[in-house]
Design a protein around this motif. Sequence first.
Motif, PDB file in Angstrom:
ATOM      1  N   ILE A  36       0.807  -1.224   0.000  1.00 46.41           N
ATOM      2  CA  ILE A  36       0.000   0.000   0.000  1.00 46.41           C
ATOM      3  C   ILE A  36       0.843   1.280   0.000  1.00 46.41           C
ATOM      4  O   ILE A  36       0.535   2.245   0.686  1.00 46.41           O
ATOM      5  N   GLY A  37       1.876   1.269  -0.815  1.00 41.17           N
ATOM      6  CA  GLY A  37       2.686   2.467  -1.029  1.00 41.17           C
ATOM      7  C   GLY A  37       3.462   2.944   0.183  1.00 41.17           C
ATOM      8  O   GLY A  37       3.852   4.102   0.252  1.00 41.17           O
ATOM      9  N   GLY A  38       3.700   2.064   1.147  1.00 43.06           N
ATOM     10  CA  GLY A  38       4.442   2.459   2.343  1.00 43.06           C
ATOM     11  C   GLY A  38       3.592   3.179   3.374  1.00 43.06           C
ATOM     12  O   GLY A  38       4.110   3.705   4.358  1.00 43.06           O
TER      13      GLY A  38
ATOM     14  N   PRO B  16     -12.690  -3.536  -3.571  1.00 43.24           N
ATOM     15  CA  PRO B  16     -13.729  -4.546  -3.346  1.00 43.24           C
ATOM     16  C   PRO B  16     -14.872  -4.499  -4.369  1.00 43.24           C
ATOM     17  O   PRO B  16     -15.496  -5.528  -4.646  1.00 43.24           O
ATOM     18  N   VAL B  17     -15.136  -3.347  -4.936  1.00 43.72           N
ATOM     19  CA  VAL B  17     -16.179  -3.246  -5.960  1.00 43.72           C
ATOM     20  C   VAL B  17     -15.743  -4.024  -7.192  1.00 43.72           C
ATOM     21  O   VAL B  17     -16.529  -4.771  -7.789  1.00 43.72           O
ATOM     22  N   ASP B  18     -14.483  -3.886  -7.575  1.00 45.07           N
ATOM     23  CA  ASP B  18     -13.960  -4.641  -8.712  1.00 45.07           C
ATOM     24  C   ASP B  18     -13.813  -6.119  -8.375  1.00 45.07           C
ATOM     25  O   ASP B  18     -14.101  -6.976  -9.214  1.00 45.07           O
ATOM     26  N   VAL B  19     -13.381  -6.427  -7.160  1.00 43.80           N
ATOM     27  CA  VAL B  19     -13.270  -7.827  -6.734  1.00 43.80           C
ATOM     28  C   VAL B  19     -14.631  -8.509  -6.853  1.00 43.80           C
ATOM     29  O   VAL B  19     -14.730  -9.638  -7.327  1.00 43.80           O
ATOM     30  N   ALA B  20     -15.689  -7.821  -6.440  1.00 40.68           N
ATOM     31  CA  ALA B  20     -17.041  -8.377  -6.531  1.00 40.68           C
ATOM     32  C   ALA B  20     -17.413  -8.707  -7.978  1.00 40.68           C
ATOM     33  O   ALA B  20     -18.198  -9.624  -8.231  1.00 40.68           O
ATOM     34  N   ARG B  21     -16.814  -7.979  -8.947  1.00 44.50           N
ATOM     35  CA  ARG B  21     -17.038  -8.238 -10.375  1.00 44.50           C
ATOM     36  C   ARG B  21     -16.072  -9.277 -10.925  1.00 44.50           C
ATOM     37  O   ARG B  21     -16.096  -9.596 -12.109  1.00 44.50           O
ATOM     38  N   GLY B  22     -15.152  -9.767 -10.055  1.00 44.41           N
ATOM     39  CA  GLY B  22     -14.187 -10.771 -10.491  1.00 44.41           C
ATOM     40  C   GLY B  22     -12.951 -10.202 -11.149  1.00 44.41           C
ATOM     41  O   GLY B  22     -12.267 -10.898 -11.891  1.00 44.41           O
ATOM     42  N   VAL B  23     -12.657  -8.928 -10.865  1.00 45.28           N
ATOM     43  CA  VAL B  23     -11.527  -8.242 -11.483  1.00 45.28           C
ATOM     44  C   VAL B  23     -10.597  -7.706 -10.393  1.00 45.28           C
ATOM     45  O   VAL B  23     -11.056  -7.118  -9.419  1.00 45.28           O
ATOM     46  N   ALA B  24      -9.287  -7.882 -10.574  1.00 44.90           N
ATOM     47  CA  ALA B  24      -8.301  -7.380  -9.611  1.00 44.90           C
ATOM     48  C   ALA B  24      -7.786  -6.017 -10.060  1.00 44.90           C
ATOM     49  O   ALA B  24      -7.003  -5.921 -10.997  1.00 44.90           O
ATOM     50  N   VAL B  25      -8.251  -4.956  -9.397  1.00 42.61           N
ATOM     51  CA  VAL B  25      -7.796  -3.596  -9.670  1.00 42.61           C
ATOM     52  C   VAL B  25      -7.222  -3.051  -8.362  1.00 42.61           C
ATOM     53  O   VAL B  25      -7.914  -3.042  -7.339  1.00 42.61           O
ATOM     54  N   ALA B  26      -5.975  -2.617  -8.410  1.00 41.73           N
ATOM     55  CA  ALA B  26      -5.293  -2.145  -7.198  1.00 41.73           C
ATOM     56  C   ALA B  26      -5.994  -0.935  -6.598  1.00 41.73           C
ATOM     57  O   ALA B  26      -6.295   0.034  -7.302  1.00 41.73           O
ATOM     58  N   GLY B  27      -6.242  -1.002  -5.296  1.00 39.03           N
ATOM     59  CA  GLY B  27      -6.784   0.139  -4.577  1.00 39.03           C
ATOM     60  C   GLY B  27      -5.695   1.168  -4.326  1.00 39.03           C
ATOM     61  O   GLY B  27      -4.507   0.848  -4.379  1.00 39.03           O
TER      62      GLY B  27
ATOM     63  N   PHE C 208      -9.792   1.624  -2.425  1.00 40.88           N
ATOM     64  CA  PHE C 208     -10.550   1.726  -3.673  1.00 40.88           C
ATOM     65  C   PHE C 208      -9.685   2.314  -4.783  1.00 40.88           C
ATOM     66  O   PHE C 208      -8.827   3.148  -4.539  1.00 40.88           O
ATOM     67  N   ALA C 209      -9.974   1.893  -6.005  1.00 38.73           N
ATOM     68  CA  ALA C 209      -9.234   2.379  -7.167  1.00 38.73           C
ATOM     69  C   ALA C 209      -9.735   3.746  -7.620  1.00 38.73           C
ATOM     70  O   ALA C 209      -8.971   4.540  -8.150  1.00 38.73           O
ATOM     71  N   ARG C 210     -11.022   4.003  -7.396  1.00 34.01           N
ATOM     72  CA  ARG C 210     -11.646   5.238  -7.865  1.00 34.01           C
ATOM     73  C   ARG C 210     -12.643   5.732  -6.822  1.00 34.01           C
ATOM     74  O   ARG C 210     -13.182   4.946  -6.049  1.00 34.01           O
ATOM     75  N   GLU C 211     -12.904   7.028  -6.845  1.00 30.40           N
ATOM     76  CA  GLU C 211     -13.881   7.594  -5.907  1.00 30.40           C
ATOM     77  C   GLU C 211     -15.269   7.016  -6.129  1.00 30.40           C
ATOM     78  O   GLU C 211     -16.003   6.776  -5.156  1.00 30.40           O
ATOM     79  N   ASP C 212     -15.636   6.769  -7.376  1.00 25.68           N
ATOM     80  CA  ASP C 212     -16.969   6.207  -7.616  1.00 25.68           C
ATOM     81  C   ASP C 212     -17.105   4.805  -7.032  1.00 25.68           C
ATOM     82  O   ASP C 212     -18.185   4.410  -6.595  1.00 25.68           O
TER      83      ASP C 212
END
Length: 143
Positions: free
Chosen positions: A27-29, A84-95, A110-114
Motif C-alpha cells: 500500500i505504497g508504504g 472490493p467493488v472490482d473484486v465483486a465483479r471478479g476483477v483485480a484492480v489495485a486500490g 478503492f481504485a476510484r472515488e466512484d
Amino acid sequence: MLSLSIARAPAATTERIVVEAYTGLAIGGVDPVAYFTDGQMLKGLPEFELMAQGAVWRFRNEDNRAFFAAAPQIYGPQFGGYDPVDVARGVAVAGQPRLWLIYGQRLYLFAREDSRNAFAARPDATARAAAAAWPALRETLAR
C-alpha cells in the motif's frame, strides 16, 4: 548533462497483496494501522518495517508494527488492497491508499472515488459479493 527522472513504481496487479513493483512496499508504504488509530492515511517509516504476507509493510511507530504483527487480518486491507467493488465483479484492480474506508472494523482501499461511493451506498452487499468472489480471483493472482 543527462537527467534521470524516476517515477513512483506502479502497483503490481499480479500479486495477492498490492505492492509497488520495484520496492515491494505494501500500500505504497502507508501505515495500515494509522487508518484505525489516527483516522487518516499516514506514511510509514523505514525504521518500522515488517515483512509479512510476501510484502514489506511500513508503520509510524513500534506500537503500530506490533498491532499489525499480532492481527494482520484486521489491520491489513481487505482483499489484499484490491478494490472490493472490482473484486465483486471478479476483477483485480489495485486500490489506492488515499481512497479508503473502514467498514465493519476492516480497511478497504478503492481504485476510484466512484467505487468508494458505490461501496459506501451498499457496504454489506458489496462486501459479501467481494468475499464470495475473492477466493477464485485470488487463485488467479501470482503467489
